[in-house]
Scaffold this motif. Structure first.
Motif, PDB file in Angstrom:
ATOM      1  N   PRO A 135       0.834  -1.206   0.000  1.00 30.03           N
ATOM      2  CA  PRO A 135       0.000   0.000   0.000  1.00 30.03           C
ATOM      3  C   PRO A 135       0.867   1.255   0.000  1.00 30.03           C
ATOM      4  CG  PRO A 135       0.091  -0.934   2.190  1.00 30.03           C
ATOM      5  CD  PRO A 135       0.786  -1.916   1.293  1.00 30.03           C
ATOM      6  N   SER A 136       0.325   2.346  -0.534  1.00 29.60           N
ATOM      7  CA  SER A 136       1.151   3.534  -0.716  1.00 29.60           C
ATOM      8  C   SER A 136       0.757   4.632   0.256  1.00 29.60           C
ATOM      9  CB  SER A 136       1.039   4.046  -2.155  1.00 29.60           C
ATOM     10  OG  SER A 136      -0.293   4.388  -2.449  1.00 29.60           O
ATOM     11  N   GLY A 137       1.624   5.595   0.394  1.00 29.52           N
ATOM     12  CA  GLY A 137       1.400   6.756   1.247  1.00 29.52           C
ATOM     13  C   GLY A 137       2.681   7.566   1.269  1.00 29.52           C
ATOM     14  N   LEU A 138       2.560   8.888   1.174  1.00 29.72           N
ATOM     15  CA  LEU A 138       3.725   9.767   1.068  1.00 29.72           C
ATOM     16  C   LEU A 138       3.600  10.897   2.074  1.00 29.72           C
ATOM     17  CD1 LEU A 138       6.224  11.019  -0.490  1.00 29.72           C
ATOM     18  CD2 LEU A 138       4.520  12.143  -1.952  1.00 29.72           C
ATOM     19  N   LEU A 139       4.709  11.191   2.759  1.00 31.28           N
ATOM     20  CA  LEU A 139       4.789  12.344   3.653  1.00 31.28           C
ATOM     21  C   LEU A 139       5.980  13.188   3.231  1.00 31.28           C
ATOM     22  CD1 LEU A 139       3.662  13.809   6.143  1.00 31.28           C
ATOM     23  CD2 LEU A 139       5.174  12.408   7.558  1.00 31.28           C
ATOM     24  N   ILE A 140       5.715  14.457   2.890  1.00 38.67           N
ATOM     25  CA  ILE A 140       6.755  15.398   2.475  1.00 38.67           C
ATOM     26  C   ILE A 140       7.122  16.270   3.665  1.00 38.67           C
ATOM     27  CG2 ILE A 140       7.326  17.290   0.912  1.00 38.67           C
ATOM     28  CD1 ILE A 140       5.185  16.146  -1.012  1.00 38.67           C
ATOM     29  N   SER A 227      -5.365  11.846  12.842  1.00 35.06           N
ATOM     30  CA  SER A 227      -6.389  10.823  13.029  1.00 35.06           C
ATOM     31  C   SER A 227      -7.277  10.697  11.796  1.00 35.06           C
ATOM     32  CB  SER A 227      -7.243  11.141  14.254  1.00 35.06           C
ATOM     33  OG  SER A 227      -6.474  11.073  15.437  1.00 35.06           O
ATOM     34  N   ALA A 228      -7.628  11.832  11.191  1.00 33.50           N
ATOM     35  CA  ALA A 228      -8.447  11.797   9.980  1.00 33.50           C
ATOM     36  C   ALA A 228      -7.714  11.115   8.831  1.00 33.50           C
ATOM     37  CB  ALA A 228      -8.845  13.218   9.586  1.00 33.50           C
ATOM     38  N   ILE A 229      -6.412  11.379   8.717  1.00 33.83           N
ATOM     39  CA  ILE A 229      -5.624  10.745   7.663  1.00 33.83           C
ATOM     40  C   ILE A 229      -5.488   9.245   7.914  1.00 33.83           C
ATOM     41  CG2 ILE A 229      -3.270  10.583   6.718  1.00 33.83           C
ATOM     42  CD1 ILE A 229      -3.125  13.608   6.899  1.00 33.83           C
ATOM     43  N   LEU A 230      -5.253   8.868   9.156  1.00 33.40           N
ATOM     44  CA  LEU A 230      -5.151   7.437   9.482  1.00 33.40           C
ATOM     45  C   LEU A 230      -6.457   6.713   9.167  1.00 33.40           C
ATOM     46  CD1 LEU A 230      -3.154   7.645  12.819  1.00 33.40           C
ATOM     47  CD2 LEU A 230      -2.424   6.421  10.769  1.00 33.40           C
ATOM     48  N   ASP A 231      -7.593   7.334   9.469  1.00 31.67           N
ATOM     49  CA  ASP A 231      -8.880   6.721   9.153  1.00 31.67           C
ATOM     50  C   ASP A 231      -9.046   6.556   7.643  1.00 31.67           C
ATOM     51  OD1 ASP A 231      -9.657   6.415  11.766  1.00 31.67           O
ATOM     52  OD2 ASP A 231     -10.852   8.251  11.832  1.00 31.67           O
ATOM     53  N   ALA A 232      -8.619   7.578   6.869  1.00 35.18           N
ATOM     54  CA  ALA A 232      -8.703   7.476   5.407  1.00 35.18           C
ATOM     55  C   ALA A 232      -7.839   6.327   4.894  1.00 35.18           C
ATOM     56  CB  ALA A 232      -8.271   8.793   4.766  1.00 35.18           C
ATOM     57  N   ARG A 234      -7.002   3.642   6.507  1.00 33.82           N
ATOM     58  CA  ARG A 234      -7.649   2.375   6.884  1.00 33.82           C
ATOM     59  C   ARG A 234      -8.845   2.049   5.997  1.00 33.82           C
ATOM     60  NH1 ARG A 234      -7.118   4.732  12.501  1.00 33.82           N
ATOM     61  NH2 ARG A 234      -5.113   3.964  13.281  1.00 33.82           N
ATOM     62  N   CYS A 235      -9.364   3.070   5.302  1.00 34.90           N
ATOM     63  CA  CYS A 235     -10.445   2.841   4.337  1.00 34.90           C
ATOM     64  C   CYS A 235      -9.910   2.448   2.965  1.00 34.90           C
ATOM     65  CB  CYS A 235     -11.301   4.101   4.200  1.00 34.90           C
ATOM     66  SG  CYS A 235     -12.270   4.501   5.671  1.00 34.90           S
ATOM     67  N   GLY A 236      -8.585   2.342   2.841  1.00 35.99           N
ATOM     68  CA  GLY A 236      -7.977   1.936   1.579  1.00 35.99           C
ATOM     69  C   GLY A 236      -7.595   3.074   0.662  1.00 35.99           C
ATOM     70  N   VAL A 237      -7.602   4.310   1.187  1.00 39.16           N
ATOM     71  CA  VAL A 237      -7.235   5.471   0.381  1.00 39.16           C
ATOM     72  C   VAL A 237      -5.755   5.775   0.584  1.00 39.16           C
ATOM     73  CG1 VAL A 237      -7.669   7.923  -0.031  1.00 39.16           C
ATOM     74  CG2 VAL A 237      -9.567   6.409   0.595  1.00 39.16           C
ATOM     75  N   SER A 238      -5.018   5.937  -0.498  1.00 43.14           N
ATOM     76  CA  SER A 238      -3.626   6.370  -0.394  1.00 43.14           C
ATOM     77  C   SER A 238      -3.594   7.850  -0.029  1.00 43.14           C
ATOM     78  CB  SER A 238      -2.890   6.164  -1.718  1.00 43.14           C
ATOM     79  OG  SER A 238      -2.824   4.792  -2.038  1.00 43.14           O
ATOM     80  N   VAL A 239      -2.608   8.223   0.754  1.00 40.33           N
ATOM     81  CA  VAL A 239      -2.530   9.591   1.264  1.00 40.33           C
ATOM     82  C   VAL A 239      -1.190  10.212   0.886  1.00 40.33           C
ATOM     83  CG1 VAL A 239      -2.505  11.018   3.331  1.00 40.33           C
ATOM     84  CG2 VAL A 239      -4.066   9.082   3.200  1.00 40.33           C
ATOM     85  N   ALA A 240      -1.225  11.470   0.449  1.00 42.95           N
ATOM     86  CA  ALA A 240      -0.008  12.260   0.251  1.00 42.95           C
ATOM     87  C   ALA A 240      -0.185  13.541   1.056  1.00 42.95           C
ATOM     88  CB  ALA A 240       0.219  12.570  -1.216  1.00 42.95           C
ATOM     89  N   ALA A 241       0.708  13.761   2.006  1.00 44.42           N
ATOM     90  CA  ALA A 241       0.563  14.906   2.909  1.00 44.42           C
ATOM     91  C   ALA A 241       1.921  15.568   3.119  1.00 44.42           C
ATOM     92  CB  ALA A 241      -0.018  14.457   4.247  1.00 44.42           C
ATOM     93  N   LEU A 260       1.373   9.112  11.977  1.00 47.41           N
ATOM     94  CA  LEU A 260       1.194   8.697  10.588  1.00 47.41           C
ATOM     95  C   LEU A 260       2.217   7.645  10.186  1.00 47.41           C
ATOM     96  CD1 LEU A 260       0.521  12.101   8.772  1.00 47.41           C
ATOM     97  CD2 LEU A 260      -1.129  10.406   9.557  1.00 47.41           C
ATOM     98  N   ILE A 261       3.436   7.824  10.659  1.00 48.00           N
ATOM     99  CA  ILE A 261       4.499   6.872  10.337  1.00 48.00           C
ATOM    100  C   ILE A 261       4.277   5.557  11.081  1.00 48.00           C
ATOM    101  CG2 ILE A 261       6.974   6.455  10.517  1.00 48.00           C
ATOM    102  CD1 ILE A 261       7.322   9.547  10.201  1.00 48.00           C
ATOM    103  N   ASP A 262       4.028   5.661  12.383  1.00 53.35           N
ATOM    104  CA  ASP A 262       3.825   4.447  13.187  1.00 53.35           C
ATOM    105  C   ASP A 262       2.535   3.722  12.807  1.00 53.35           C
ATOM    106  OD1 ASP A 262       6.148   5.032  14.520  1.00 53.35           O
ATOM    107  OD2 ASP A 262       5.171   5.832  16.313  1.00 53.35           O
ATOM    108  N   GLY A 263       1.525   4.484  12.358  1.00 56.68           N
ATOM    109  CA  GLY A 263       0.234   3.883  12.046  1.00 56.68           C
ATOM    110  C   GLY A 263       0.135   3.255  10.680  1.00 56.68           C
ATOM    111  N   GLY A 264       1.189   3.353   9.862  1.00 57.75           N
ATOM    112  CA  GLY A 264       1.201   2.685   8.564  1.00 57.75           C
ATOM    113  C   GLY A 264       0.549   3.461   7.442  1.00 57.75           C
TER     114      GLY A 264
END
Length: 324
Positions: A135-140, A227-232, A234-241, A260-264
């Motif tokens: 699964p993907s996810g990006l933090l800048i 928390s809102a990003i972690l919930d997203a 967990r719904c299967g949405v990739s996040v870039a923040a 965000l990092i610890d929560g995957g």
């Protein structure tokens, strides 16, 4: 006449600038009562104008709020207000506070006007890297003024062009610069934007209403945003923040970004700087462990990285310009 042109005319007519073209090359305007006005250009050079008077500060605030100062008071309690065209105006003055709550900022004596830029192509490599990780996810991560918002703006465009449905929680109206709800900057044909709404409220609405493949949010703050990003995620949405941090250690010391990092929710970390627009390094997160991207030890050339050992990451020359 658009807001940038009106602002440029004021700077030339009343603050002594010979030229103040904010359409190309300017990234920040500084107005301080009793001190020279300054326009910072891409690359770090400055244009210097006359010392501003209190009447100049007040006139610029009326101009930038379109004579709606009273309607912006609650927004100004956060230390800034949004202006047309995606500009963000930071303010300093006398704070009237009650306990930990700011009730009003009056006697404004200085303005920091951030000018958004579109650098098409600066996020192409990051978009490709994000799509390669599942699964993907990006933090800048970067200090202020290193190009996080510009990178996210182009990332939305790049992901949209690669066939992804993108949703942007644009709390400060800087990414898409919406006017009457419609983006005025290029964020892609498959992108939906909710602007002016706190991220913690906008993110769950976007997940439910727009079914995005990727959700984008700028300048993550505290645990409500996280928390809102972690919930997203967990719904299967990739996040870039993005978030403010000068280093990975700084990011891990902040509860929101750490969660965000610890929560995957994040699989890739991109660190910007020290020069504006420069992607210094990219790191992978595998099984909870943060690793350097392959071939990217400390001190390596930031122009060429490998992400997860899967593909070359080319930091485009275009990304080296300054941005908001």
């Amino acid at each position: 006449m658009d807001m940038r042109t009106r602002l440029s005319r004021y700077l030339c007519d009343f603050l002594g600038f010979q030229t103040a073209n904010l359409q190309d090359g300017a990234c920040e305007v500084r107005i301080r009562e009793g001190r020279p006005s300054r326009i910072r250009m891409v690359g770090g050079s400055e244009l210097v104008g006359n010392a501003a008077r209190r009447s100049d500060v007040e006139a610029l605030m009326r101009l930038l709020t379109q004579d709606s100062l009273y309607a912006r008071e609650s927004e100004m309690c956060q230390g800034y207000f949004s202006a047309s065209g995606g500009m963000r105006v930071g303010i300093c003055g006398h704070v009237n506070a009650q306990g930990r709550r700011i009730r009003r900022i009056s006697g404004v004596s200085s303005l920091c006007i951030r000018i958004p830029r579109v650098v098409r192509g600066c996020a192409d490599a990051l978009a490709d890297a994000l799509l390669q990780v599942s699964p993907s996810g990006l933090l800048i991560l970067s200090p202020p003024g290193c190009g996080k918002t510009t990178l996210l703006r182009d990332l939305a465009r790049a992901l949209s062009e690669r066939g992804k449905n993108v949703a942007i929680a644009d709390e400060r109206r800087e990414i898409a610069a919406c006017e009457d709800g419609a983006p005025t900057l290029d964020v892609g044909a498959r992108t939906d934007v909710m602007d002016g709404c706190p991220k913690a409220l906008a993110i769950p609405l976007l997940v439910r209403a727009c079914a995005p493949d990727v959700l984008i949010a700028d300048e993550i703050g505290g645990m409500d945003d996280a928390s809102a990003i972690l919930d997203a995620a967990r719904c299967g949405v990739s996040v870039a923040a993005s978030a403010h941090a000068a280093s990975l250690a700084d990011a891990l010391a902040r509860s929101g970004t750490r969660s965000l990092i610890d929560g995957g929710a994040v699989r890739l970390l991109a660190l910007l700087g020290p020069r504006p627009g420069e992607i210094r390094e990219v790191r992978n997160i595998e099984n909870g462990e943060i690793k350097h991207a392959e071939g990217n030890p400390d001190g390596a050339d930031p122009d060429r990285l490998r992400v997860g050992g899967q593909a070359d990451f080319q930091c485009p020359q275009a990304a080296r310009g300054n941005a908001g």
